[in-house]
Write an enzyme that holds these catalytic residues in place. Structure first.
Site, PDB file in Angstrom:
ATOM      1  N   HIS A 123     113.371   0.634  10.996  1.00  8.15           N
ATOM      2  CA  HIS A 123     113.073   1.731  10.075  1.00  8.15           C
ATOM      3  C   HIS A 123     112.821   1.285   8.646  1.00  8.15           C
ATOM      4  CE1 HIS A 123     117.312   1.036   9.135  1.00  8.15           C
ATOM      5  NE2 HIS A 123     117.080   1.640   7.983  1.00  8.15           N
TER       6      HIS A 123
HETATM    7  C1  UD1 Z   1     117.286   5.246   4.048  1.00  6.93           C
HETATM    8  C2  UD1 Z   1     117.694   4.104   3.123  1.00  6.93           C
HETATM    9  C3  UD1 Z   1     117.876   2.828   3.941  1.00  6.93           C
HETATM   10  C4  UD1 Z   1     118.853   3.048   5.082  1.00  6.93           C
HETATM   11  C5  UD1 Z   1     118.422   4.259   5.895  1.00  6.93           C
HETATM   12  C6  UD1 Z   1     119.458   4.553   6.935  1.00  6.93           C
HETATM   13  C7  UD1 Z   1     116.791   4.150   0.843  1.00  6.93           C
HETATM   14  C8  UD1 Z   1     115.793   3.563  -0.083  1.00  6.93           C
HETATM   15  N1  UD1 Z   1     116.652   3.815   2.141  1.00  6.93           N
HETATM   16  O1  UD1 Z   1     116.031   4.901   4.607  1.00  6.93           O
HETATM   17  O2  UD1 Z   1     118.399   1.820   3.101  1.00  6.93           O
HETATM   18  O3  UD1 Z   1     118.829   1.920   5.882  1.00  6.93           O
HETATM   19  O4  UD1 Z   1     118.276   5.402   5.044  1.00  6.93           O
HETATM   20  O5  UD1 Z   1     118.931   5.191   8.048  1.00  6.93           O
HETATM   21  O6  UD1 Z   1     117.660   4.868   0.424  1.00  6.93           O
HETATM   22  N2  UD1 Z   1     113.660  11.760   7.657  1.00  6.93           N
HETATM   23  C9  UD1 Z   1     113.795  12.852   8.468  1.00  6.93           C
HETATM   24  N3  UD1 Z   1     115.045  13.395   8.614  1.00  6.93           N
HETATM   25  C10 UD1 Z   1     116.133  12.925   7.992  1.00  6.93           C
HETATM   26  C11 UD1 Z   1     115.987  11.822   7.166  1.00  6.93           C
HETATM   27  C12 UD1 Z   1     114.746  11.244   7.007  1.00  6.93           C
HETATM   28  O7  UD1 Z   1     112.822  13.317   9.040  1.00  6.93           O
HETATM   29  O8  UD1 Z   1     117.227  13.490   8.176  1.00  6.93           O
HETATM   30  C13 UD1 Z   1     112.311  11.156   7.511  1.00  6.93           C
HETATM   31  C14 UD1 Z   1     111.507  11.802   6.391  1.00  6.93           C
HETATM   32  O9  UD1 Z   1     110.173  11.787   6.755  1.00  6.93           O
HETATM   33  C15 UD1 Z   1     111.719  10.847   5.239  1.00  6.93           C
HETATM   34  C16 UD1 Z   1     111.798   9.513   5.964  1.00  6.93           C
HETATM   35  O10 UD1 Z   1     112.444   9.782   7.192  1.00  6.93           O
HETATM   36  O11 UD1 Z   1     110.678  10.847   4.315  1.00  6.93           O
HETATM   37  C17 UD1 Z   1     112.543   8.456   5.212  1.00  6.93           C
HETATM   38  O12 UD1 Z   1     113.852   8.924   4.871  1.00  6.93           O
HETATM   39  P1  UD1 Z   1     114.598   8.291   3.609  1.00  6.93           P
HETATM   40  O13 UD1 Z   1     115.960   8.835   3.527  1.00  6.93           O
HETATM   41  O14 UD1 Z   1     113.729   8.410   2.398  1.00  6.93           O
HETATM   42  O15 UD1 Z   1     114.624   6.763   3.937  1.00  6.93           O
HETATM   43  P2  UD1 Z   1     115.129   6.021   5.243  1.00  6.93           P
HETATM   44  O16 UD1 Z   1     113.968   5.314   5.843  1.00  6.93           O
HETATM   45  O17 UD1 Z   1     115.911   6.934   6.093  1.00  6.93           O
HETATM   46  N1  UDP Z   2     123.092   4.265  14.594  1.00  4.03           N
HETATM   47  C1  UDP Z   2     123.361   5.383  15.367  1.00  4.03           C
HETATM   48  N2  UDP Z   2     122.364   5.891  16.130  1.00  4.03           N
HETATM   49  C2  UDP Z   2     121.102   5.350  16.157  1.00  4.03           C
HETATM   50  C3  UDP Z   2     120.855   4.201  15.367  1.00  4.03           C
HETATM   51  C4  UDP Z   2     121.875   3.684  14.587  1.00  4.03           C
HETATM   52  O1  UDP Z   2     124.475   5.892  15.381  1.00  4.03           O
HETATM   53  O2  UDP Z   2     120.240   5.879  16.859  1.00  4.03           O
HETATM   54  C5  UDP Z   2     124.170   3.753  13.719  1.00  4.03           C
HETATM   55  C6  UDP Z   2     124.534   2.306  13.917  1.00  4.03           C
HETATM   56  O3  UDP Z   2     125.617   2.181  14.816  1.00  4.03           O
HETATM   57  C7  UDP Z   2     124.923   1.861  12.519  1.00  4.03           C
HETATM   58  C8  UDP Z   2     124.115   2.750  11.608  1.00  4.03           C
HETATM   59  O4  UDP Z   2     123.674   3.834  12.390  1.00  4.03           O
HETATM   60  O5  UDP Z   2     126.298   2.104  12.252  1.00  4.03           O
HETATM   61  C9  UDP Z   2     122.933   1.989  11.059  1.00  4.03           C
HETATM   62  O6  UDP Z   2     122.090   2.852  10.422  1.00  4.03           O
HETATM   63  P1  UDP Z   2     120.634   2.434   9.976  1.00  4.03           P
HETATM   64  O7  UDP Z   2     120.137   1.311  10.818  1.00  4.03           O
HETATM   65  O8  UDP Z   2     119.852   3.678   9.914  1.00  4.03           O
HETATM   66  O9  UDP Z   2     120.866   1.979   8.466  1.00  4.03           O
HETATM   67  P2  UDP Z   2     121.170   0.576   7.776  1.00  4.03           P
HETATM   68  O10 UDP Z   2     122.428   0.046   8.321  1.00  4.03           O
HETATM   69  O11 UDP Z   2     119.987  -0.297   8.007  1.00  4.03           O
HETATM   70  O12 UDP Z   2     121.258   0.942   6.325  1.00  4.03           O
END
Ligand code: UD1
Ligand code: UDP
Length: 365
Positions: free
Chosen positions: A203
């Site tokens: 992601h």
């Molecule tokens: C964010 C964090 C990343 C973390 C990740 C965990 C930043 C810069 N990035 O990335 O470090 O690893 O969360 O998962 O803060 N979206 C949905 N539903 C949701 C959330 C997101 O549809 O509930 C979609 C939206 O299109 C949104 C995109 O995902 O624009 C990205 O979401 P965003 O929270 O901006 O960044 P992540 O890629 O989730």
């Molecule tokens: N995770 C989860 N369901 C999923 C994918 C990840 O519960 O489908 C959990 C995973 O066990 C870990 C956390 O989400 O604890 C990691 O989140 P993510 O990879 O989105 O973020 P990052 O750690 O890269 O910031």
């Protein structure tokens, strides 16, 4: 009385703060819990609050999908309003998301000290929004809870102003606290089409927002020498649809796409897979937890978690399709023995962090 405020915004923050909230509860210490709403879908947010049996947040915001800057600014403005009202004695943030930087900045501007859980990680890759967030947050925090010695060294090298404590990472606490509940409750394996599988997640913005890298990942998963189970982050699903790849991916026989699954299901998938393919941060750490112990191929060109590499759990394999395929082949054939211990601690990080807070803010409870 003014409390400690614990703030989360995304899936991994909820998971990694859960042991801290539990440690507060065990000591009967009161706190204010805020969800600043960067993640808002049920399956990226509320599902974890329920599964991990956390209290309902005292404040919940929704920020929705915005650009990096606008999202950070909205959270900052919302958090400033909440902080002015609550006037906490300390604000606790975890990790490196936009929620973390925005909350830390709102706090420090109001003269409220910040405690940064998971301080001191560095990827040295300034393309990553997470690298800006963690660097800036570390430099405005009063208390820095570094998970490892290596993270502590990064902080010392940068001469941060706050006090540094090496505590371990609360992600290990979370795995240890939940694995047996997960194995008892999760039915996810009944839905998996394959007996042996690799578990994939991807992601990172610098990966999936780049159509070339996105295609490399998807093709590598579809052609991998082992079937791949892939719980898909909403960002990635959106990008696959935008690039006209989603339908092809859904049809692949070698690939099972799932929606983002709950934590208990994800623990069971990690425990039962042969290998993990990921660009996630938290998953690199969880793979080293004693109840999981799985090899991880990191689908990135750098990692801020070098401890997992040094311990032999993780390999940084880059983002080229052929390199990823070769690395999977090699990992499946070699089956190196993995250490018994995690480099991210013994599962007591939250207890340590809460004890430090308790001694620093004895009058707040
Ligand atoms: C964010 C964090 C990343 C973390 C990740 C965990 C930043 C810069 N990035 O990335 O470090 O690893 O969360 O998962 O803060 N979206 C949905 N539903 C949701 C959330 C997101 O549809 O509930 C979609 C939206 O299109 C949104 C995109 O995902 O624009 C990205 O979401 P965003 O929270 O901006 O960044 P992540 O890629 O989730
Ligand atoms: N995770 C989860 N369901 C999923 C994918 C990840 O519960 O489908 C959990 C995973 O066990 C870990 C956390 O989400 O604890 C990691 O989140 P993510 O990879 O989105 O973020 P990052 O750690 O890269 O910031």
């Amino acid at each position: 009385m003014n409390n400690v405020m614990v703030v989360v915004g995304t899936r991994p923050e909820i998971i990694k703060m859960a042991p801290i909230l539990r440690a507060f509860k065990k000591k009967k210490l009161s706190y204010t819990f805020v969800h600043c709403g960067q993640h808002y879908d049920y399956e990226m947010s509320q599902q974890f609050i329920e599964e991990l049996e956390l209290p309902s947040p005292d404040y919940g915001c929704k920020v929705k999908a915005y650009s990096q800057g606008a999202q950070t600014a909205k959270i900052l403005a919302n958090m400033e309003r909440i902080l002015r009202k609550e006037k906490p004695v300390l604000v606790l943030v975890e990790g490196d998301t936009n929620s973390v930087l925005a909350t830390a900045l709102a706090s420090v501007k109001l003269g409220i000290p910040v405690g940064h859980v998971e301080a001191g990680l560095r990827s040295f890759d300034l393309r990553m929004p997470e690298e800006h967030n963690r660097r800036l947050t570390d430099h405005i925090s009063t208390y820095l809870f570094a998970p490892t010695k290596n993270a502590e060294e990064n902080l010392k090298r940068e001469s941060v102003w706050g006090k540094i404590y090496v505590t371990g990472n609360t992600v290990i606490d979370a795995v240890i606290q939940h694995i047996s509940i997960a194995e008892r409750k999760s039915k996810i394996l009944e839905t998996i089409r394959f007996k042996k599988f690799a578990l994939a997640t991807a992601h990172r913005a610098e990966n999936v927002d780049d159509p070339k890298v996105l295609k490399n990942f998807i093709e590598a998963f579809m052609e991998a020498p082992i079937p791949v189970v892939y719980p898909m982050h909403p960002r990635t699903k959106k990008r696959l649809k935008q690039n006209g790849l989603y339908n092809e991916v859904k049809k692949s026989e070698n690939l099972q796409i799932l929606p983002p699954v709950g934590y208990l299901d994800f623990l069971v998938l990690m425990k039962n897979c042969e290998i993990i393919l990921t660009d996630s941060g938290g998953i690199q750490e969880e793979a080293t937890a004693p109840p999981i112990r799985k090899p991880v191929l990191v689908l990135r060109i750098s990692t801020e978690r070098p401890e997992a590499v040094a311990a032999g759990f993780a390999k940084v394999v880059g983002v080229n399709k052929e390199d990823i395929l070769k690395a999977i082949e090699r990992a499946l054939n070699s089956r190196e023995k993995l250490p018994e211990k995690s480099p991210y601690g013994d599962g007591n990080a939250a207890k340590r962090i809460v004890e430090i807070i308790e001694s620093e803010f004895a009058n707040a409870f």
